[in-house]
Design a protein around this motif. Structure first.
Motif, mmCIF file in Angstrom:
data_model
loop_
_atom_site.group_PDB
_atom_site.id
_atom_site.type_symbol
_atom_site.label_atom_id
_atom_site.label_comp_id
_atom_site.label_asym_id
_atom_site.label_seq_id
_atom_site.Cartn_x
_atom_site.Cartn_y
_atom_site.Cartn_z
ATOM 1 N N MET A 95 -11.734 -5.969 -7.112
ATOM 2 C CA MET A 95 -10.496 -5.970 -6.307
ATOM 3 C C MET A 95 -9.560 -7.118 -6.671
ATOM 4 S SD MET A 95 -11.727 -7.221 -2.573
ATOM 5 C CE MET A 95 -12.420 -8.870 -2.415
ATOM 6 N N ARG A 96 -8.291 -6.814 -6.535
ATOM 7 C CA ARG A 96 -7.229 -7.766 -6.849
ATOM 8 C C ARG A 96 -7.331 -9.032 -5.991
ATOM 9 N NH1 ARG A 96 -2.693 -8.754 -10.064
ATOM 10 N NH2 ARG A 96 -0.844 -9.340 -8.883
ATOM 11 N N ALA A 97 -7.714 -8.838 -4.725
ATOM 12 C CA ALA A 97 -7.722 -9.974 -3.794
ATOM 13 C C ALA A 97 -8.753 -11.030 -4.185
ATOM 14 C CB ALA A 97 -7.982 -9.487 -2.373
ATOM 15 N N HIS A 167 3.125 -10.263 -4.259
ATOM 16 C CA HIS A 167 2.519 -10.369 -2.930
ATOM 17 C C HIS A 167 1.295 -11.302 -2.989
ATOM 18 C CE1 HIS A 167 1.106 -7.774 0.732
ATOM 19 N NE2 HIS A 167 0.597 -8.977 0.788
ATOM 20 N N THR A 168 0.320 -10.943 -3.819
ATOM 21 C CA THR A 168 -0.877 -11.778 -3.927
ATOM 22 C C THR A 168 -0.542 -13.130 -4.538
ATOM 23 O OG1 THR A 168 -2.134 -9.762 -4.290
ATOM 24 C CG2 THR A 168 -3.259 -11.782 -4.760
ATOM 25 N N GLY A 169 0.383 -13.128 -5.496
ATOM 26 C CA GLY A 169 0.771 -14.388 -6.145
ATOM 27 C C GLY A 169 1.342 -15.376 -5.135
ATOM 28 N N THR A 307 5.325 0.670 -0.939
ATOM 29 C CA THR A 307 4.714 1.473 -2.002
ATOM 30 C C THR A 307 3.382 2.080 -1.543
ATOM 31 O OG1 THR A 307 3.767 1.386 -4.227
ATOM 32 C CG2 THR A 307 3.799 -0.672 -3.033
ATOM 33 N N ASP A 308 2.704 1.391 -0.629
ATOM 34 C CA ASP A 308 1.397 1.900 -0.180
ATOM 35 C C ASP A 308 1.515 3.158 0.680
ATOM 36 O OD1 ASP A 308 0.256 -0.180 -1.532
ATOM 37 O OD2 ASP A 308 -0.064 -1.434 0.228
ATOM 38 N N LEU A 309 2.731 3.507 1.110
ATOM 39 C CA LEU A 309 2.919 4.777 1.836
ATOM 40 C C LEU A 309 3.638 5.817 0.983
ATOM 41 C CD1 LEU A 309 3.821 3.659 5.499
ATOM 42 C CD2 LEU A 309 1.763 4.864 4.736
ATOM 43 N N ARG A 329 9.341 1.868 -7.331
ATOM 44 C CA ARG A 329 9.973 0.711 -7.958
ATOM 45 C C ARG A 329 9.091 -0.535 -7.952
ATOM 46 N NH1 ARG A 329 14.419 3.027 -9.315
ATOM 47 N NH2 ARG A 329 15.942 3.864 -7.828
ATOM 48 N N VAL A 330 7.882 -0.431 -7.413
ATOM 49 C CA VAL A 330 7.027 -1.616 -7.350
ATOM 50 C C VAL A 330 5.968 -1.598 -8.454
ATOM 51 C CG1 VAL A 330 5.438 -2.960 -5.898
ATOM 52 C CG2 VAL A 330 7.446 -1.867 -4.868
ATOM 53 N N PHE A 331 5.242 -0.490 -8.570
ATOM 54 C CA PHE A 331 4.205 -0.383 -9.600
ATOM 55 C C PHE A 331 4.669 0.581 -10.687
ATOM 56 C CE2 PHE A 331 1.719 -1.914 -5.979
ATOM 57 C CZ PHE A 331 1.070 -2.981 -6.587
HETATM 58 N N1 EPU Z 1 3.867 -8.391 -10.929
HETATM 59 C C1 EPU Z 1 4.436 -9.114 -11.931
HETATM 60 N N2 EPU Z 1 3.960 -10.371 -12.181
HETATM 61 C C2 EPU Z 1 2.934 -10.915 -11.472
HETATM 62 C C3 EPU Z 1 2.373 -10.152 -10.431
HETATM 63 C C4 EPU Z 1 2.856 -8.897 -10.179
HETATM 64 O O1 EPU Z 1 5.350 -8.653 -12.598
HETATM 65 O O2 EPU Z 1 2.513 -12.033 -11.759
HETATM 66 C C5 EPU Z 1 4.334 -7.014 -10.676
HETATM 67 C C6 EPU Z 1 3.215 -6.002 -10.916
HETATM 68 O O3 EPU Z 1 3.186 -5.600 -12.262
HETATM 69 C C7 EPU Z 1 3.556 -4.899 -9.966
HETATM 70 C C8 EPU Z 1 4.356 -5.587 -8.859
HETATM 71 O O4 EPU Z 1 4.614 -6.876 -9.315
HETATM 72 O O5 EPU Z 1 4.366 -3.969 -10.628
HETATM 73 C C9 EPU Z 1 3.641 -5.698 -7.540
HETATM 74 O O6 EPU Z 1 2.574 -6.577 -7.645
HETATM 75 P P1 EPU Z 1 2.214 -7.616 -6.494
HETATM 76 O O7 EPU Z 1 1.520 -8.757 -7.156
HETATM 77 O O8 EPU Z 1 3.390 -7.890 -5.646
HETATM 78 O O9 EPU Z 1 1.215 -6.775 -5.612
HETATM 79 P P2 EPU Z 1 -0.323 -6.993 -5.502
HETATM 80 O O10 EPU Z 1 -0.568 -8.347 -5.020
HETATM 81 O O11 EPU Z 1 -0.975 -6.522 -6.742
HETATM 82 C C10 EPU Z 1 -0.397 -6.237 -3.016
HETATM 83 C C11 EPU Z 1 -1.299 -5.332 -2.230
HETATM 84 C C12 EPU Z 1 -1.031 -3.906 -2.643
HETATM 85 C C13 EPU Z 1 0.440 -3.592 -2.352
HETATM 86 C C14 EPU Z 1 1.354 -4.604 -3.039
HETATM 87 C C15 EPU Z 1 2.816 -4.452 -2.632
HETATM 88 C C16 EPU Z 1 -3.246 -6.698 -1.802
HETATM 89 C C17 EPU Z 1 -4.661 -6.993 -2.081
HETATM 90 N N3 EPU Z 1 -2.681 -5.702 -2.490
HETATM 91 O O12 EPU Z 1 -0.711 -5.975 -4.382
HETATM 92 O O13 EPU Z 1 -1.874 -3.078 -1.878
HETATM 93 O O14 EPU Z 1 0.732 -2.314 -2.819
HETATM 94 O O15 EPU Z 1 0.951 -5.945 -2.722
HETATM 95 O O16 EPU Z 1 2.954 -4.698 -1.281
HETATM 96 O O17 EPU Z 1 -2.647 -7.318 -0.947
HETATM 97 C C18 EPU Z 1 -3.125 -1.142 -1.458
HETATM 98 O O18 EPU Z 1 -3.457 -1.651 -0.373
HETATM 99 O O19 EPU Z 1 -3.364 0.077 -1.749
HETATM 100 C C19 EPU Z 1 -2.433 -1.951 -2.443
HETATM 101 C C20 EPU Z 1 -2.324 -1.614 -3.720
#
Ligand code: EPU
Length: 428
Positions: A95-97, A167-169, A307-309, A329-331
């Motif tokens: 998992m990403r988290a 988001h995670t960053g 995006t999750d919906l 537009r997010v992924f």
């Molecule tokens: N991105 C970058 N650079 C980075 C990090 C991300 O360009 O350093 C881009 C990614 O390529 C992607 C976009 O940013 O296209 C979104 O990534 P982000 O890091 O914001 O999201 P995430 O942390 O990977 C979290 C949730 C996701 C949710 C997204 C958007 C967690 C564990 N995951 O993901 O949840 O869709 O934010 O809100 O919090 C889910 O629950 O099904 C899920 C995927």
């Protein structure tokens, strides 16, 4: 292996209570690494990712107790000498988290090693934002294969502009900055409500953070942090999934324990599509009406449409009268699930990051695969409206983010079963 079997075309009626948000619980569990005091988290969703995070924290040296009756997690991280600086690869790849352990460990120990995190396969998921920020704060980062090795004599607060509001960053940098020396400014931060929930928790621990809810966060580092007793915010994505279930099944469902503001983007689209939505405090009533109108949806950062919906609203729009457009537009690869919806009879064409949905199409039950968590949600919704029986395989993806989805749906009158099966029989 297990699969869901859904007999569709039953209007859902009744009420469900929203569980705590997975994407808030996970970073807050990681925050417990910042202190040796006891951290108590209430309203924790008992989903697979939470169990994975609990195990990850244990392997890092924490005592973790998951009370699955009370939905409570208690974590106590060890003294620095006992804290493991190596994030276990087998769990990190799930998992990403998992990467959220790196900020706190780097801040406490001045070193951490972690593989590139796993997670749903929905496009590129880099951690550049985390790495560049840690480097700006003084960490030396080396990459061995897919393993990041980070060392810092001390993390120093800096003014950091995030290339992308990850988001995670954002959460990871926030976690690290709480114990850094001096002031960290995070510009172009993500603004999702789960980040505000993390900040509420960090503030309780003694962290000094301002700008919550905005894209400009200011963190003044402190010497040490204390424990917390925090209740996880409601899961807006889970709530939204049940709201769409009510609309697509032409039923009427009240979803308890929502935060109205968090639901704004969905409320707006449901109403535009012709569903009835009534909000009364923390209660969210949705009634599916006869005819649904097509709409155009683009996913964006909060408060844009989540995006999750996206997968769930697209499924609803297969039942709308006309052409709907979905722009992801997010992924960069989150439209793969449309191939599974097509197997059920949906008319969806994908060009680049846009899905064009021609509705209404009757859906007819068949065997489909949950390709990832939110694909799984879409398939459940499709099964609810499909004629006949829909079988959904690979439901372990759904277990990552929806607690007791089966009993919640059965409580609303859906005819859903969870059955074990032999993989060999499935491919026969
Ligand atoms: N991105 C970058 N650079 C980075 C990090 C991300 O360009 O350093 C881009 C990614 O390529 C992607 C976009 O940013 O296209 C979104 O990534 P982000 O890091 O914001 O999201 P995430 O942390 O990977 C979290 C949730 C996701 C949710 C997204 C958007 C967690 C564990 N995951 O993901 O949840 O869709 O934010 O809100 O919090 C889910 O629950 O099904 C899920 C995927």
């Amino acid at each position: 292996m297990e699969k869901f079997i859904i007999e569709g075309q039953v209007p859902l009626r009744g009420s469900v209570r929203t569980n705590g948000a997975k994407n808030a619980a996970l970073p807050i569990m990681a925050a417990a690494l910042l202190t040796t005091e006891e951290c108590v988290l209430e309203n924790v969703p008992l989903v697979r990712d939470v169990w994975t995070m609990a195990e990850l924290l244990r392997r890092l040296g924490c005592q973790v107790f998951v009370d699955d009756i009370r939905h409570r997690v208690v974590v106590r991280a060890p003294e620095s000498t006992q804290l493991n600086a190596i994030v276990p690869a087998d769990l990190a790849r799930q998992m990403r988290a998992s990467f959220l352990a790196t900020g706190p460990i780097l801040a406490r120990l001045g070193q951490v090693r972690a593989p590139h995190p796993g997670g749903c396969s929905i496009g590129k998921r880099p951690v550049n934002v985390d790495i560049r920020s840690f480097s700006a704060m003084g960490a030396r980062v080396r990459l061995f294969g897919d393993v990041y090795d980070m060392q810092a004599d001390a993390l120093i607060g800096k003014s950091i502009y995030l290339d992308y509001p990850s988001h995670t960053g954002t959460e990871n940098v926030l976690l690290a900055a709480t114990l850094a020396k001096g002031r960290t400014i995070i510009k172009h931060a993500a603004t999702e409500p789960e980040i505000a929930d993390l900040v509420a928790c960090l503030t309780q621990m003694g962290a000094r953070v301002s700008g919550v809810g905005t894209s400009y966060l200011v963190v003044d580092g402190v010497e040490a942090l204390g424990g917390f007793h925090h209740r996880v915010m409601p899961d807006r994505i889970e709530a939204g999934t049940y709201a769409i279930a009510a609309a697509i099944s032409r039923g009427e469902v009240v979803i308890h324990d929502i935060v109205p503001d968090h639901m704004d983007p969905l409320t707006h689209k449901l109403q535009e599509a012709g569903a009835l939505v009534e909000i009364d405090g923390g209660d969210y009533l949705v009634r599916g009406t006869g005819r649904l109108r097509p709409v155009e949806v683009q996913t964006l950062h909060y408060p844009g449409f989540p995006t999750d919906l996206q997968t769930s609203i697209a499924t609803l729009l297969t039942q709308a009268d006309g052409i709907s457009l979905i722009h992801e537009r997010v992924f960069d690869d989150r439209l793969q699930y449309t191939s599974e919806l097509r197997k059920l009879g949906a008319s969806i064409a994908v060009t680049g990051h846009t899905a064009t949905i021609q509705g209404p199409t009757p859906l007819v039950g068949t065997t489909v695969r949950a390709l990832d968590l939110r694909c799984g949600a879409a398939l459940i919704l499709a099964g609810l409206v499909a004629e006949g029986v829909t079988e959904i395989c690979d439901i372990y993806h759904i277990d990552r983010g929806y607690e007791n989805v089966l009993s919640q749906l059965v409580g609303l009158g859906a005819r859903v079963e969870r059955v074990a099966f032999e993989p060999a029989a499935a491919s026969a």
